[in-house]
Motif scaffolding. Structure first.
Motif, PDB file in Angstrom:
ATOM      1  N   ALA A 137       6.427 -12.637  10.203  1.00 36.96           N
ATOM      2  CA  ALA A 137       7.187 -11.655   9.437  1.00 36.96           C
ATOM      3  C   ALA A 137       6.203 -10.911   8.547  1.00 36.96           C
ATOM      4  CB  ALA A 137       8.235 -12.359   8.581  1.00 36.96           C
ATOM      5  N   ILE A 138       6.623  -9.803   7.996  1.00 35.60           N
ATOM      6  CA  ILE A 138       5.807  -9.148   6.982  1.00 35.60           C
ATOM      7  C   ILE A 138       5.806 -10.028   5.731  1.00 35.60           C
ATOM      8  CG2 ILE A 138       7.718  -7.786   6.036  1.00 35.60           C
ATOM      9  CD1 ILE A 138       5.691  -5.493   5.632  1.00 35.60           C
ATOM     10  N   PHE A 139       4.681 -10.065   5.018  1.00 39.87           N
ATOM     11  CA  PHE A 139       4.620 -10.828   3.769  1.00 39.87           C
ATOM     12  C   PHE A 139       3.645 -10.124   2.832  1.00 39.87           C
ATOM     13  CE2 PHE A 139       1.720 -12.683   6.828  1.00 39.87           C
ATOM     14  CZ  PHE A 139       0.539 -12.943   6.130  1.00 39.87           C
ATOM     15  N   LYS A 143      -1.308  -7.460   1.692  1.00 40.95           N
ATOM     16  CA  LYS A 143      -2.067  -6.570   0.808  1.00 40.95           C
ATOM     17  C   LYS A 143      -3.401  -7.213   0.443  1.00 40.95           C
ATOM     18  CE  LYS A 143       2.134  -4.647  -1.258  1.00 40.95           C
ATOM     19  NZ  LYS A 143       2.933  -4.509  -2.515  1.00 40.95           N
ATOM     20  N   PHE A 144      -3.373  -8.514   0.180  1.00 41.70           N
ATOM     21  CA  PHE A 144      -4.607  -9.230  -0.135  1.00 41.70           C
ATOM     22  C   PHE A 144      -5.556  -9.249   1.055  1.00 41.70           C
ATOM     23  CE2 PHE A 144      -6.831 -13.294   0.470  1.00 41.70           C
ATOM     24  CZ  PHE A 144      -7.801 -13.165  -0.527  1.00 41.70           C
ATOM     25  N   ASP A 168       8.827  -2.911   9.798  1.00 39.71           N
ATOM     26  CA  ASP A 168       8.023  -3.802   8.965  1.00 39.71           C
ATOM     27  C   ASP A 168       6.560  -3.808   9.415  1.00 39.71           C
ATOM     28  OD1 ASP A 168      10.131  -4.447   7.366  1.00 39.71           O
ATOM     29  OD2 ASP A 168      10.375  -6.502   8.099  1.00 39.71           O
ATOM     30  N   ALA A 169       6.321  -3.710  10.714  1.00 39.32           N
ATOM     31  CA  ALA A 169       4.947  -3.676  11.201  1.00 39.32           C
ATOM     32  C   ALA A 169       4.229  -2.417  10.718  1.00 39.32           C
ATOM     33  CB  ALA A 169       4.911  -3.766  12.725  1.00 39.32           C
ATOM     34  N   ALA A 170       4.957  -1.300  10.647  1.00 38.19           N
ATOM     35  CA  ALA A 170       4.365  -0.065  10.127  1.00 38.19           C
ATOM     36  C   ALA A 170       3.995  -0.217   8.653  1.00 38.19           C
ATOM     37  CB  ALA A 170       5.336   1.098  10.325  1.00 38.19           C
ATOM     38  N   LEU A 171       4.864  -0.868   7.890  1.00 32.75           N
ATOM     39  CA  LEU A 171       4.560  -1.115   6.484  1.00 32.75           C
ATOM     40  C   LEU A 171       3.391  -2.092   6.359  1.00 32.75           C
ATOM     41  CD1 LEU A 171       5.159  -0.751   3.504  1.00 32.75           C
ATOM     42  CD2 LEU A 171       6.959  -2.499   3.715  1.00 32.75           C
ATOM     43  N   ALA A 172       3.353  -3.097   7.225  1.00 30.98           N
ATOM     44  CA  ALA A 172       2.241  -4.053   7.215  1.00 30.98           C
ATOM     45  C   ALA A 172       0.914  -3.345   7.453  1.00 30.98           C
ATOM     46  CB  ALA A 172       2.459  -5.129   8.274  1.00 30.98           C
ATOM     47  N   ALA A 173       0.904  -2.387   8.371  1.00 29.68           N
ATOM     48  CA  ALA A 173      -0.319  -1.628   8.640  1.00 29.68           C
ATOM     49  C   ALA A 173      -0.797  -0.916   7.381  1.00 29.68           C
ATOM     50  CB  ALA A 173      -0.082  -0.633   9.766  1.00 29.68           C
ATOM     51  N   LYS A 174       0.149  -0.366   6.614  1.00 31.19           N
ATOM     52  CA  LYS A 174      -0.202   0.309   5.356  1.00 31.19           C
ATOM     53  C   LYS A 174      -0.778  -0.682   4.358  1.00 31.19           C
ATOM     54  CE  LYS A 174       1.799   3.063   1.613  1.00 31.19           C
ATOM     55  NZ  LYS A 174       3.033   3.731   1.109  1.00 31.19           N
ATOM     56  N   TRP A 175      -0.104  -1.826   4.191  1.00 29.81           N
ATOM     57  CA  TRP A 175      -0.585  -2.834   3.247  1.00 29.81           C
ATOM     58  C   TRP A 175      -1.960  -3.363   3.627  1.00 29.81           C
ATOM     59  CZ3 TRP A 175       4.339  -6.345   2.356  1.00 29.81           C
ATOM     60  CH2 TRP A 175       5.261  -5.634   1.575  1.00 29.81           C
ATOM     61  N   LEU A 176      -2.199  -3.523   4.919  1.00 29.20           N
ATOM     62  CA  LEU A 176      -3.478  -4.039   5.400  1.00 29.20           C
ATOM     63  C   LEU A 176      -4.605  -3.020   5.270  1.00 29.20           C
ATOM     64  CD1 LEU A 176      -2.104  -5.704   8.640  1.00 29.20           C
ATOM     65  CD2 LEU A 176      -3.231  -6.958   6.787  1.00 29.20           C
ATOM     66  N   ALA A 206       3.577   6.318   8.238  1.00 27.89           N
ATOM     67  CA  ALA A 206       3.640   5.453   7.059  1.00 27.89           C
ATOM     68  C   ALA A 206       2.267   5.070   6.531  1.00 27.89           C
ATOM     69  CB  ALA A 206       4.424   4.176   7.394  1.00 27.89           C
ATOM     70  N   SER A 207       1.219   5.247   7.328  1.00 23.42           N
ATOM     71  CA  SER A 207      -0.104   4.760   6.939  1.00 23.42           C
ATOM     72  C   SER A 207      -1.178   5.687   7.486  1.00 23.42           C
ATOM     73  CB  SER A 207      -0.316   3.341   7.480  1.00 23.42           C
ATOM     74  OG  SER A 207      -0.503   3.370   8.888  1.00 23.42           O
ATOM     75  N   ASP A 208      -2.423   5.358   7.175  1.00 23.76           N
ATOM     76  CA  ASP A 208      -3.555   6.117   7.703  1.00 23.76           C
ATOM     77  C   ASP A 208      -4.054   5.553   9.030  1.00 23.76           C
ATOM     78  OD1 ASP A 208      -3.586   7.832   5.501  1.00 23.76           O
ATOM     79  OD2 ASP A 208      -4.869   6.472   4.348  1.00 23.76           O
ATOM     80  N   ALA A 209      -3.400   4.516   9.523  1.00 22.42           N
ATOM     81  CA  ALA A 209      -3.851   3.866  10.761  1.00 22.42           C
ATOM     82  C   ALA A 209      -3.575   4.740  11.977  1.00 22.42           C
ATOM     83  CB  ALA A 209      -3.146   2.523  10.926  1.00 22.42           C
TER      84      ALA A 209
END
Length: 223
Positions: A137-139, A143-144, A168-176, A206-209
């Motif tokens: 899941a996203i967590f 971000k860390f 959620d995977a798109a948001l995870a890509a942003k956080w990563l 959602a991200s720069d990826a």
């Protein structure tokens, strides 16, 4: 040069020309598998957890190739292999091998074996840093992970139901803060059916990826 070959579901091969790292080798019984268990090559096998669609053919491939299998001790305990061919580790640990190194990191998912935990891997190989998320899941600690390592390629599940879905995977890509994303763990069965092109639009908005869709059997140079 580092080449990634996607065999379907969560099974992929990283090859730097001298070393071959295989993840979650579920091939037998996988309707999307692009190779058979008796044909795939490996020097190292990374297991994220013990569910059958990830643990899969690890025993047979390790016996045939002599590959070292890496995972948490509880998962490795399900294998019948010489101790020299097993490397148990746990979350936060780093293993240095001939191709580079990998760090075992958290995944939010059940493990498939009592006492075990699911995991992902940050792999340094061929001059690249690759995050293989496993089933998760996203967590918020993603971000860390992005702060801790400059991630060149993130391999993220998008199938939903058993893992995070496309949003959620798109948001995870942003956080990563990943430079590139490759979707995995989708379209194996109807219950995890997704349109990777729609995920690509979501993620890049959602991200720069930049998202690369790699079909089972196809390869991509990780430039």
């Amino acid at each position: 040069m580092l080449m990634l070959t996607y065999y379907g579901h969560s099974c992929l091969l990283l090859d730097d020309g001298a070393h071959k790292v295989l993840t979650d080798p579920f091939l037998t019984g996988n309707p999307t598998a692009a190779i058979t268990a008796d044909a795939v090559a490996a020097d190292t096998i990374l297991l994220s957890h013990a569910h059958g669609d990830h643990f899969g053919d690890a025993q047979a491939i390790a016996e045939r190739t002599g590959a070292e299998v890496v995972g948490v001790p509880e998962v490795l305990g399900l294998l019948r292999l010489p101790g020299a061919k097993l490397h148990g580790m746990n979350l936060g640990g780093t293993l240095v091998l001939a191709f580079g190194s990998m760090r075992m990191v958290l995944a939010r998912h059940s493990s498939g074996v009592a006492g075990g935990c699911a995991c992902g891997y940050i792999i340094r190989m061929g001059g690249k840093t690759v995050y293989f998320a496993g089933d998760t899941a996203i967590f918020s600690d993603m971000k860390f992970l992005g702060e801790r390592d400059a991630i060149d390629y993130a391999l993220l599940p998008i199938g939903d139901n058993y893992t995070m879905g496309p949003e959620d995977a798109a948001l995870a890509a942003k956080w990563l803060g990943a430079k590139h994303v490759i979707p995995i763990h989708y379209n194996t069965w109807p219950i995890i059916a997704q349109d990777p092109e729609e995920f690509k639009k979501l993620c890049e908005a959602a991200s720069d990826a930049k998202v690369s869709i790699v079909k089972p059997g196809a390869s991509l140079e990780l430039a």
